[in-house]
Design an enzyme around this catalytic site. Structure first.
Site, PDB file in Angstrom:
ATOM      1  N   TYR A 171     -25.681 -37.278  50.387  1.00 15.31           N
ATOM      2  CA  TYR A 171     -26.780 -36.869  49.498  1.00 15.31           C
ATOM      3  C   TYR A 171     -26.321 -36.817  48.034  1.00 15.31           C
ATOM      4  O   TYR A 171     -27.021 -37.308  47.134  1.00 15.31           O
ATOM      5  CB  TYR A 171     -27.271 -35.503  49.967  1.00 15.31           C
ATOM      6  CG  TYR A 171     -28.486 -34.943  49.274  1.00 15.31           C
ATOM      7  CD1 TYR A 171     -29.776 -35.377  49.594  1.00 15.31           C
ATOM      8  CD2 TYR A 171     -28.360 -33.936  48.318  1.00 15.31           C
ATOM      9  CE1 TYR A 171     -30.887 -34.828  48.983  1.00 15.31           C
ATOM     10  CE2 TYR A 171     -29.469 -33.383  47.704  1.00 15.31           C
ATOM     11  CZ  TYR A 171     -30.738 -33.831  48.037  1.00 15.31           C
ATOM     12  OH  TYR A 171     -31.837 -33.281  47.424  1.00 15.31           O
ATOM     13  N   LYS A 211     -27.850 -39.067  45.063  1.00 15.70           N
ATOM     14  CA  LYS A 211     -28.529 -38.440  43.927  1.00 15.70           C
ATOM     15  C   LYS A 211     -27.816 -38.760  42.610  1.00 15.70           C
ATOM     16  O   LYS A 211     -28.466 -38.851  41.564  1.00 15.70           O
ATOM     17  CB  LYS A 211     -28.635 -36.928  44.143  1.00 15.70           C
ATOM     18  CG  LYS A 211     -29.617 -36.528  45.266  1.00 15.70           C
ATOM     19  CD  LYS A 211     -31.006 -37.129  45.067  1.00 15.70           C
ATOM     20  CE  LYS A 211     -32.090 -36.362  45.781  1.00 15.70           C
ATOM     21  NZ  LYS A 211     -33.426 -36.992  45.640  1.00 15.70           N
TER      22      LYS A 211
HETATM   23  P1  NAD Z   1     -39.449 -32.159  52.022  1.00 12.29           P
HETATM   24  O1  NAD Z   1     -38.608 -32.454  53.208  1.00 12.29           O
HETATM   25  O2  NAD Z   1     -40.302 -30.942  52.019  1.00 12.29           O
HETATM   26  O3  NAD Z   1     -40.388 -33.419  51.695  1.00 12.29           O
HETATM   27  C1  NAD Z   1     -39.893 -34.729  51.682  1.00 12.29           C
HETATM   28  C2  NAD Z   1     -41.026 -35.693  52.002  1.00 12.29           C
HETATM   29  O4  NAD Z   1     -40.480 -37.028  51.973  1.00 12.29           O
HETATM   30  C3  NAD Z   1     -41.617 -35.476  53.411  1.00 12.29           C
HETATM   31  O5  NAD Z   1     -43.026 -35.408  53.345  1.00 12.29           O
HETATM   32  C4  NAD Z   1     -41.137 -36.711  54.183  1.00 12.29           C
HETATM   33  O6  NAD Z   1     -42.044 -37.131  55.209  1.00 12.29           O
HETATM   34  C5  NAD Z   1     -41.016 -37.738  53.085  1.00 12.29           C
HETATM   35  N1  NAD Z   1     -40.133 -38.858  53.466  1.00 12.29           N
HETATM   36  C6  NAD Z   1     -38.922 -38.775  54.084  1.00 12.29           C
HETATM   37  N2  NAD Z   1     -38.451 -40.006  54.319  1.00 12.29           N
HETATM   38  C7  NAD Z   1     -39.369 -40.893  53.844  1.00 12.29           C
HETATM   39  C8  NAD Z   1     -39.451 -42.311  53.817  1.00 12.29           C
HETATM   40  N3  NAD Z   1     -38.481 -43.090  54.335  1.00 12.29           N
HETATM   41  N4  NAD Z   1     -40.537 -42.883  53.236  1.00 12.29           N
HETATM   42  C9  NAD Z   1     -41.543 -42.108  52.736  1.00 12.29           C
HETATM   43  N5  NAD Z   1     -41.525 -40.768  52.749  1.00 12.29           N
HETATM   44  C10 NAD Z   1     -40.448 -40.160  53.302  1.00 12.29           C
HETATM   45  O7  NAD Z   1     -38.417 -32.138  50.784  1.00 12.29           O
HETATM   46  P2  NAD Z   1     -38.549 -31.524  49.318  1.00 12.29           P
HETATM   47  O8  NAD Z   1     -37.665 -30.355  49.259  1.00 12.29           O
HETATM   48  O9  NAD Z   1     -39.953 -31.437  48.884  1.00 12.29           O
HETATM   49  O10 NAD Z   1     -37.801 -32.679  48.497  1.00 12.29           O
HETATM   50  C11 NAD Z   1     -38.472 -33.624  47.675  1.00 12.29           C
HETATM   51  C12 NAD Z   1     -37.435 -34.327  46.797  1.00 12.29           C
HETATM   52  O11 NAD Z   1     -36.780 -33.358  45.971  1.00 12.29           O
HETATM   53  C13 NAD Z   1     -36.339 -35.029  47.589  1.00 12.29           C
HETATM   54  O12 NAD Z   1     -35.980 -36.226  46.938  1.00 12.29           O
HETATM   55  C14 NAD Z   1     -35.206 -34.031  47.541  1.00 12.29           C
HETATM   56  O13 NAD Z   1     -33.963 -34.646  47.720  1.00 12.29           O
HETATM   57  C15 NAD Z   1     -35.383 -33.490  46.130  1.00 12.29           C
HETATM   58  N6  NAD Z   1     -34.743 -32.198  45.899  1.00 12.29           N
HETATM   59  C16 NAD Z   1     -35.074 -31.101  46.618  1.00 12.29           C
HETATM   60  C17 NAD Z   1     -34.448 -29.899  46.355  1.00 12.29           C
HETATM   61  C18 NAD Z   1     -34.765 -28.635  47.099  1.00 12.29           C
HETATM   62  O14 NAD Z   1     -34.079 -27.630  46.880  1.00 12.29           O
HETATM   63  N7  NAD Z   1     -35.787 -28.609  47.954  1.00 12.29           N
HETATM   64  C19 NAD Z   1     -33.458 -29.835  45.358  1.00 12.29           C
HETATM   65  C20 NAD Z   1     -33.135 -30.984  44.649  1.00 12.29           C
HETATM   66  C21 NAD Z   1     -33.791 -32.160  44.926  1.00 12.29           C
END
Ligand code: NAD
Length: 249
Positions: free
Chosen positions: A157, A161
């Site tokens: 990851y 990123k």
């Molecule tokens: P989440 O798991 O709640 O949502 C992720 C969404 O992406 C889901 O709806 C899933 O179905 C979809 N997804 C997964 N694989 C896919 C694919 N191959 N094609 C299309 N859709 C796909 O996660 P989140 O926490 O809302 O994260 C959203 C973004 O933010 C991600 O890129 C994550 O890495 C990033 N992020 C999250 C955090 C955190 O603390 N939650 C921190 C930094 C970055």
């Protein structure tokens, strides 16, 4: 507050839940027509129905696998076909497959690199083909502070990123003269299903280390994305905005 995206079309990946859904909601509230793309087409449909009921602008749910070239090209094509333009792309879809180096498999590594890095690259390629012809557009890539600092248990990851930052800067340089801006957001610890999967003691430990002493909410990431998507950031490209409550500054 004046609407910042009136008359614009936005496409958000991973928009069925979490940060992506809040991004889609805020862009829609600001007057954009919004396509919500997700691997989970059924949940994307429910999310789209929720947004459509809340405001006048049209909303389009799309099933899409961001790791698949054809699927991504279709997602962009369907958005342009329905709305007639594409002004904003948010590459947000994401997964985690955390494990130590001793336990992580090649499949775990490849799955995470595929969704984040290849998925973002495919999105940029497909959207920029439309945007460069229109002479304008804003692409926002969701990276993570994990890509800045490196997190143990997240070699896949963190690499993906950090890769998104390089990808953002290289494509920003390629596309700047065509009126297309490419920026990234690095969220810190945000309350979503992704972080709910963390052991509670690890979550609490991470939260305690944040200068603001709390995890962020998805809508707080959406605010930074709205800024980058709108003309308020018209002279910014290749930038990385940290949304982490002061973590890792
Ligand atoms: P989440 O798991 O709640 O949502 C992720 C969404 O992406 C889901 O709806 C899933 O179905 C979809 N997804 C997964 N694989 C896919 C694919 N191959 N094609 C299309 N859709 C796909 O996660 P989140 O926490 O809302 O994260 C959203 C973004 O933010 C991600 O890129 C994550 O890495 C990033 N992020 C999250 C955090 C955190 O603390 N939650 C921190 C930094 C970055």
């Amino acid at each position: 507050m004046a609407a910042l995206l009136t008359g614009r079309t936005a496409l958000v990946t991973g928009a069925a839940q979490g940060i992506g859904l809040e991004i889609a909601r805020l862009l829609h509230e600001h007057g954009a027509r919004v396509a919500l793309a997700d691997l989970d087409a059924e949940r994307a449909g429910k999310a789209a129905a929720e947004l459509a009921a809340a405001g006048p602008e049209p909303v389009l749910p799309l099933g899409c696998d961001v790791t698949d070239e054809t699927s991504v090209d279709r997602m962009v094509g369907a958005t342009v076909e329905r709305f007639g333009s594409l002004d904003v792309l948010v590459n947000n879809a994401g997964i985690t497959r955390d494990a130590s180096l001793r336990k992580m498999t090649v499949e775990d590594f490849e799955a995470v690199i595929d969704v984040h890095l290849k998925g973002t690259w495919l999105g940029i390629r497909a959207a920029s083909a439309v945007m460069r012809e229109a002479g304008r557009g804003s692409i926002v890539n969701i990276s993570s502070l994990s890509g800045k600092s490196g997190n143990p248990g997240q070699t896949n990851y963190s690499a993906a990123k950090a890769g998104i930052v390089g990808l953002t800067k290289a494509s920003a340089k390629e596309l700047a003269h065509r009126g297309v801006r490419v920026n990234a957001v690095q969220p810190g610890l945000i309350r979503t299903a992704m972080t709910a999967a963390m052991p509670p003691e690890v979550f609490a430990e991470r939260e305690a280390a944040i200068p603001m002493k709390r995890a962020g909410e998805p809508h707080e990431v959406a605010g930074a994305v709205l800024f980058l998507a709108s003309d308020l950031s018209g002279y910014m490209t290749g930038a990385v905005l940290e949304v982490g409550g002061g973590r890792l500054m």
